[in-house]
Design a protein around this motif. Structure first.
Motif, PDB file in Angstrom:
ATOM      1  N   CYS A 199       0.947  -1.204   0.034  1.00  0.00           N
ATOM      2  CA  CYS A 199       0.172   0.108   0.011  1.00  0.00           C
ATOM      3  C   CYS A 199       0.915   1.284   0.029  1.00  0.00           C
ATOM      4  O   CYS A 199       1.489   1.522   0.883  1.00  0.00           O
ATOM      5  CB  CYS A 199      -0.891  -0.019   1.351  1.00  0.00           C
ATOM      6  N   GLY A 200       0.457   2.127  -1.094  1.00  0.00           N
ATOM      7  CA  GLY A 200       1.373   3.463  -1.181  1.00  0.00           C
ATOM      8  C   GLY A 200       2.688   3.469  -2.061  1.00  0.00           C
ATOM      9  O   GLY A 200       2.495   2.945  -3.156  1.00  0.00           O
ATOM     10  N   LYS A 201       3.630   4.029  -1.696  1.00  0.00           N
ATOM     11  CA  LYS A 201       4.697   4.099  -2.529  1.00  0.00           C
ATOM     12  C   LYS A 201       5.390   3.070  -2.702  1.00  0.00           C
ATOM     13  O   LYS A 201       5.872   2.473  -1.927  1.00  0.00           O
ATOM     14  CB  LYS A 201       5.678   5.314  -2.109  1.00  0.00           C
ATOM     15  N   ALA A 202       5.814   2.788  -4.149  1.00  0.00           N
ATOM     16  CA  ALA A 202       6.721   1.407  -4.337  1.00  0.00           C
ATOM     17  C   ALA A 202       8.077   1.993  -4.727  1.00  0.00           C
ATOM     18  O   ALA A 202       9.034   1.918  -4.017  1.00  0.00           O
ATOM     19  CB  ALA A 202       6.153   0.789  -5.653  1.00  0.00           C
ATOM     20  N   HIS A 203       8.244   2.655  -5.989  1.00  0.00           N
ATOM     21  CA  HIS A 203       9.488   2.996  -6.227  1.00  0.00           C
ATOM     22  C   HIS A 203      10.691   2.072  -6.497  1.00  0.00           C
ATOM     23  O   HIS A 203      11.757   2.258  -6.031  1.00  0.00           O
ATOM     24  CB  HIS A 203       9.906   4.211  -5.393  1.00  0.00           C
ATOM     25  N   PHE A 204      10.266   0.781  -6.996  1.00  0.00           N
ATOM     26  CA  PHE A 204      11.281  -0.182  -6.923  1.00  0.00           C
ATOM     27  C   PHE A 204      11.728  -0.433  -8.441  1.00  0.00           C
ATOM     28  O   PHE A 204      12.744  -1.023  -8.466  1.00  0.00           O
ATOM     29  CB  PHE A 204      10.515  -1.668  -6.781  1.00  0.00           C
ATOM     30  N   GLY A 205      11.064   0.524  -9.341  1.00  0.00           N
ATOM     31  CA  GLY A 205      11.654   0.451 -10.817  1.00  0.00           C
ATOM     32  C   GLY A 205      10.914   1.290 -11.649  1.00  0.00           C
ATOM     33  O   GLY A 205       9.653   1.950 -11.311  1.00  0.00           O
ATOM     34  N   SER A 206      11.497   1.648 -12.692  1.00  0.00           N
ATOM     35  CA  SER A 206      10.665   2.615 -13.742  1.00  0.00           C
ATOM     36  C   SER A 206       9.802   2.104 -14.602  1.00  0.00           C
ATOM     37  O   SER A 206       9.470   1.011 -14.349  1.00  0.00           O
ATOM     38  CB  SER A 206      12.145   3.257 -14.489  1.00  0.00           C
ATOM     39  N   ARG A 207       9.398   3.143 -15.264  1.00  0.00           N
ATOM     40  CA  ARG A 207       8.076   2.729 -16.088  1.00  0.00           C
ATOM     41  C   ARG A 207       8.501   1.773 -17.157  1.00  0.00           C
ATOM     42  O   ARG A 207       9.527   1.862 -17.876  1.00  0.00           O
ATOM     43  CB  ARG A 207       7.644   3.831 -16.754  1.00  0.00           C
ATOM     44  N   GLY A 208       7.743   0.587 -17.321  1.00  0.00           N
ATOM     45  CA  GLY A 208       8.081  -0.436 -18.285  1.00  0.00           C
ATOM     46  C   GLY A 208       9.025  -1.496 -17.630  1.00  0.00           C
ATOM     47  O   GLY A 208       9.321  -2.522 -18.605  1.00  0.00           O
ATOM     48  N   ALA A 209       9.859  -1.282 -16.616  1.00  0.00           N
ATOM     49  CA  ALA A 209      10.599  -2.133 -16.002  1.00  0.00           C
ATOM     50  C   ALA A 209      10.170  -3.204 -15.340  1.00  0.00           C
ATOM     51  O   ALA A 209       9.240  -3.270 -15.091  1.00  0.00           O
ATOM     52  CB  ALA A 209      11.846  -1.318 -15.314  1.00  0.00           C
ATOM     53  N   PHE A 210      10.875  -3.930 -14.880  1.00  0.00           N
ATOM     54  CA  PHE A 210      10.512  -5.279 -14.158  1.00  0.00           C
ATOM     55  C   PHE A 210       9.844  -4.873 -12.770  1.00  0.00           C
ATOM     56  O   PHE A 210       8.894  -5.352 -12.540  1.00  0.00           O
ATOM     57  CB  PHE A 210      11.696  -6.198 -13.716  1.00  0.00           C
ATOM     58  N   GLY A 211      10.277  -3.815 -12.161  1.00  0.00           N
ATOM     59  CA  GLY A 211       9.715  -3.504 -10.784  1.00  0.00           C
ATOM     60  C   GLY A 211       8.845  -2.390 -10.913  1.00  0.00           C
ATOM     61  O   GLY A 211       8.657  -2.017  -9.851  1.00  0.00           O
ATOM     62  N   ASP A 240       0.690  -9.742  -3.551  1.00  0.00           N
ATOM     63  CA  ASP A 240      -0.501 -10.285  -4.105  1.00  0.00           C
ATOM     64  C   ASP A 240      -1.625  -9.047  -4.352  1.00  0.00           C
ATOM     65  O   ASP A 240      -2.334  -8.837  -5.075  1.00  0.00           O
ATOM     66  CB  ASP A 240      -1.534 -11.076  -2.996  1.00  0.00           C
ATOM     67  N   VAL A 241      -1.454  -8.075  -3.543  1.00  0.00           N
ATOM     68  CA  VAL A 241      -2.198  -6.872  -3.558  1.00  0.00           C
ATOM     69  C   VAL A 241      -1.472  -5.846  -3.591  1.00  0.00           C
ATOM     70  O   VAL A 241      -0.470  -5.437  -3.013  1.00  0.00           O
ATOM     71  CB  VAL A 241      -3.198  -6.750  -2.309  1.00  0.00           C
ATOM     72  N   ASN A 242      -1.793  -4.800  -4.549  1.00  0.00           N
ATOM     73  CA  ASN A 242      -1.023  -3.542  -4.677  1.00  0.00           C
ATOM     74  C   ASN A 242      -2.130  -2.453  -4.805  1.00  0.00           C
ATOM     75  O   ASN A 242      -3.106  -2.308  -5.516  1.00  0.00           O
ATOM     76  CB  ASN A 242      -0.481  -3.382  -6.213  1.00  0.00           C
ATOM     77  N   ILE A 243      -2.065  -1.443  -3.830  1.00  0.00           N
ATOM     78  CA  ILE A 243      -2.775  -0.348  -3.258  1.00  0.00           C
ATOM     79  C   ILE A 243      -1.729   0.928  -3.863  1.00  0.00           C
ATOM     80  O   ILE A 243      -0.980   1.282  -2.958  1.00  0.00           O
ATOM     81  CB  ILE A 243      -3.229  -0.167  -2.296  1.00  0.00           C
ATOM     82  N   ALA A 244      -2.126   1.495  -4.961  1.00  0.00           N
ATOM     83  CA  ALA A 244      -1.405   2.825  -5.489  1.00  0.00           C
ATOM     84  C   ALA A 244      -0.019   3.003  -5.443  1.00  0.00           C
ATOM     85  O   ALA A 244       0.730   3.805  -5.380  1.00  0.00           O
ATOM     86  CB  ALA A 244      -1.819   4.077  -4.410  1.00  0.00           C
ATOM     87  N   GLY A 245       0.652   1.817  -5.749  1.00  0.00           N
ATOM     88  CA  GLY A 245       2.300   1.826  -6.062  1.00  0.00           C
ATOM     89  C   GLY A 245       2.426   1.547  -7.398  1.00  0.00           C
ATOM     90  O   GLY A 245       2.011   0.683  -8.171  1.00  0.00           O
ATOM     91  N   ASN A 246       3.493   2.334  -7.932  1.00  0.00           N
ATOM     92  CA  ASN A 246       3.990   2.348  -9.373  1.00  0.00           C
ATOM     93  C   ASN A 246       5.197   2.863  -9.190  1.00  0.00           C
ATOM     94  O   ASN A 246       6.086   2.810  -8.302  1.00  0.00           O
ATOM     95  CB  ASN A 246       2.961   2.972 -10.299  1.00  0.00           C
ATOM     96  N   GLU A 247       5.733   3.431 -10.477  1.00  0.00           N
ATOM     97  CA  GLU A 247       7.216   3.889 -10.600  1.00  0.00           C
ATOM     98  C   GLU A 247       7.412   5.178  -9.814  1.00  0.00           C
ATOM     99  O   GLU A 247       8.806   5.415  -9.962  1.00  0.00           O
ATOM    100  CB  GLU A 247       7.395   3.782 -12.063  1.00  0.00           C
ATOM    101  N   ILE A 248       6.579   5.786  -9.414  1.00  0.00           N
ATOM    102  CA  ILE A 248       6.940   7.412  -8.960  1.00  0.00           C
ATOM    103  C   ILE A 248       7.631   7.165  -7.584  1.00  0.00           C
ATOM    104  O   ILE A 248       7.390   6.435  -6.760  1.00  0.00           O
ATOM    105  CB  ILE A 248       5.504   8.223  -9.203  1.00  0.00           C
ATOM    106  N   GLY A 249       8.305   8.510  -7.415  1.00  0.00           N
ATOM    107  CA  GLY A 249       8.836   8.302  -6.157  1.00  0.00           C
ATOM    108  C   GLY A 249       8.061   9.822  -5.244  1.00  0.00           C
ATOM    109  O   GLY A 249       8.558   9.555  -4.088  1.00  0.00           O
ATOM    110  N   HIS A 250       7.420  10.297  -5.719  1.00  0.00           N
ATOM    111  CA  HIS A 250       6.516  11.313  -4.678  1.00  0.00           C
ATOM    112  C   HIS A 250       5.068  11.332  -5.812  1.00  0.00           C
ATOM    113  O   HIS A 250       5.082  11.377  -6.835  1.00  0.00           O
ATOM    114  CB  HIS A 250       7.119  12.471  -4.717  1.00  0.00           C
TER     115      HIS A 250
END
Length: 490
Positions: free
Chosen positions: A152-164, A173-183
């Motif tokens: 839940c929240g900020k992921a920032h594990f990898g960039s757009r189109g990348a693995f993470g 299993d569940v992703n709430i609002a996490g993607n490539e952004i840092g803020h």
């Protein structure tokens, strides 16, 4: 009644020993929260008494106070000076020099280091697109072992189109609002959480409402926890990763009235901190209402040093927003890398798998990579490679004879607030190698927590030995060094 019947069925099916051996785990990580951005004092004097600072008196974090009172504070917890490396170290148990994501990643997956040092650049081959698909991340390990995994929240594990890019790739299993952004582009749901590259996704049902991101994420996680406890009856690993208290510094209207004398940016920052703390309290209350608080370990920490909107000279860092520590996020000084950390059961009681001494603390050095082996140990998962992290559960169980190895390497071969440096902590001693000008700094943190006296010339043999040890350890990690593109000096 339904929860009670389900709980009884689980006990009859699985037995109480299994429940005791496999507690739930909540990692609660705050973005850019400094060591002193709380009413909980993490600074202790030589006699072990807490030293309350002006910042401790400014901020209101009663739920952090409660968590610390019922568990253990780690007063010398360290992370990387910027966020993505810390988050990947948490997920892999590896030092950033080993996993090679040594700088924060931008959404585009391109180079983002500053070029303030004419003759140095980021090394070729650093992980600018984020976590490697070759890793065996913590949520994947937990999932394979039977845990329900929730992000839940900020992921920032990898960039757009990348693995993470999305947390599901690393085992959630569940992703709430996490993607490539840092803020976030905006904390306000009435602004649809902003536009452009830093738009928060996955919360569209909240668009146009009068909500604040910190509270909305808390509500969403609460719903996910309810589902796993009531419907799935399996242990959970939940990762609550707030976008707060990262910029943009937007005022959480729920708490603005409590800071009438602060200028706007600092008032907004204080409300972000109090809102984050309210989230902690709300989640603890949710766990209690679901009947699982005594079986849930909470690990609270930040991903790097504080970034409060309080003046801090980039060229000549001074004690300021992280006082008594020197420096801030992105810097080689303690204010850039020392973070608040607490571990406790969500509710102390007879249902705890083991007791934790209330209001305890350790001044031993620990690191964000230690979260991986600690969680794996709590979950009784065998055969997990330790890499660079160390299991902290002996501290929680009160083993006075146990001490994590008291050394740590921090490697930042990039330009940012401070440029191209490597650090070795060795007990109370801290050595900094500045690659830009080939200078050395040496501090005794036990005597000089503010890093005001460089002792490199007074203790040349120690400085030399530590510098050599630092380079050996970097070689052992396979660390990438800063790329030389010209000659230093005029």
């Amino acid at each position: 009644m339904r929860r009670l019947l389900l709980a009884l069925a689980h006990v009859l099916c699985c037995g109480t020993a299994t429940a005791a051996e496999r507690p739930n785990v909540l990692v609660f990580i705050v973005d850019d929260m400094g060591w002193q951005d709380t009413s909980v004092p993490f600074h202790h004097d030589a006699s072990g008494q807490p030293v309350v600072s002006a910042l401790n008196r400014l901020y209101r974090t009663p739920h952090m106070e409660r968590l610390a009172a019922q568990g253990m504070k780690f007063t010398r917890a360290y992370a990387h000076p910027v966020c993505t490396p810390s988050r990947i170290s948490l997920m892999t148990g590896k030092n950033a020099a080993r996993h090679r994501v040594t700088n924060w990643t931008n959404p585009a997956g391109t180079e983002n280091g500053d070029n303030d040092v004419p003759h140095l650049r980021s090394p070729d081959g650093w992980g600018m697109k984020g976590i490697s698909p070759d890793e065996r991340p913590l949520p994947a390990v937990m999932k394979q072992s039977g845990y329900r995994t929730i992000h839940c929240g900020k992921a920032h594990f990898g960039s757009r189109g990348a693995f993470g890019q999305y947390p599901q790739a690393i085992g959630f299993d569940v992703n709430i609002a996490g993607n490539e952004i840092g803020h976030p582009a905006s904390y306000f749901s009435r602004q649809d959480f902003g536009k452009g590259a830093n738009h928060v996704t996955g919360l569209e049902k909240w668009h146009g409402t009068d909500g604040f991101l910190t509270d909305i994420l808390t509500r969403e996680l609460g719903d996910a926890l309810t589902t796993v406890v009531e419907d799935r009856q399996q242990p959970f690993f939940a990762y609550m990763a707030h976008y707060a208290v990262h910029s943009p510094f937007m005022e959480d209207p729920r708490f603005a009235a409590g800071y009438p004398d602060l200028p706007p940016a600092r008032r907004a920052y204080a409300t972000l901190i109090e809102g984050m703390d309210r989230s902690l309290g709300d989640i603890l209350a949710k766990l209690e209402s679901l009947g699982v608080a005594e079986q849930t370990m909470v690990i609270f920490l930040s991903d790097n040093g504080g970034d409060a909107p309080i003046p801090n000279d980039k060229d000549a860092p001074v004690v300021s927003g992280n006082a008594p520590l020197r420096g801030k996020k992105g810097m080689r000084y303690e204010g850039g890398i020392r973070v608040p950390m607490i571990a406790a059961w969500a509710k102390p009681g007879p249902g705890n798998p083991f007791p934790i001494r209330p209001a305890s603390h350790t001044d031993d050095l620990v690191a964000i990579a230690d979260v991986f082996p600690t969680v794996a140990s709590l979950a009784a998962i065998p055969g997990v490679a330790p890499w660079d992290g160390h299991d902290l559960t002996p501290y929680l169980k009160g083993d006075a004879a146990y001490h994590r190895p008291q050394s740590l390497v921090t490697h930042y071969p990039h330009g940012h607030n401070n440029d191209h440096f490597s650090i070795l902590h060795d007990g109370p001693w801290k050595l900094i190698r500045n690659r830009a000008d080939d200078s050395t700094e040496l501090y005794n943190l036990a005597e000089d927590i503010s890093e005001s006296r460089n002792l490199a010339t007074e203790h040349p043999e120690r400085a030399k030995a530590m510098a050599e040890d630092l380079e050996r350890r970097l070689d052992g990690y396979g660390a990438l060094r800063s790329k030389v593109v010209g000659k230093a000096g005029p």
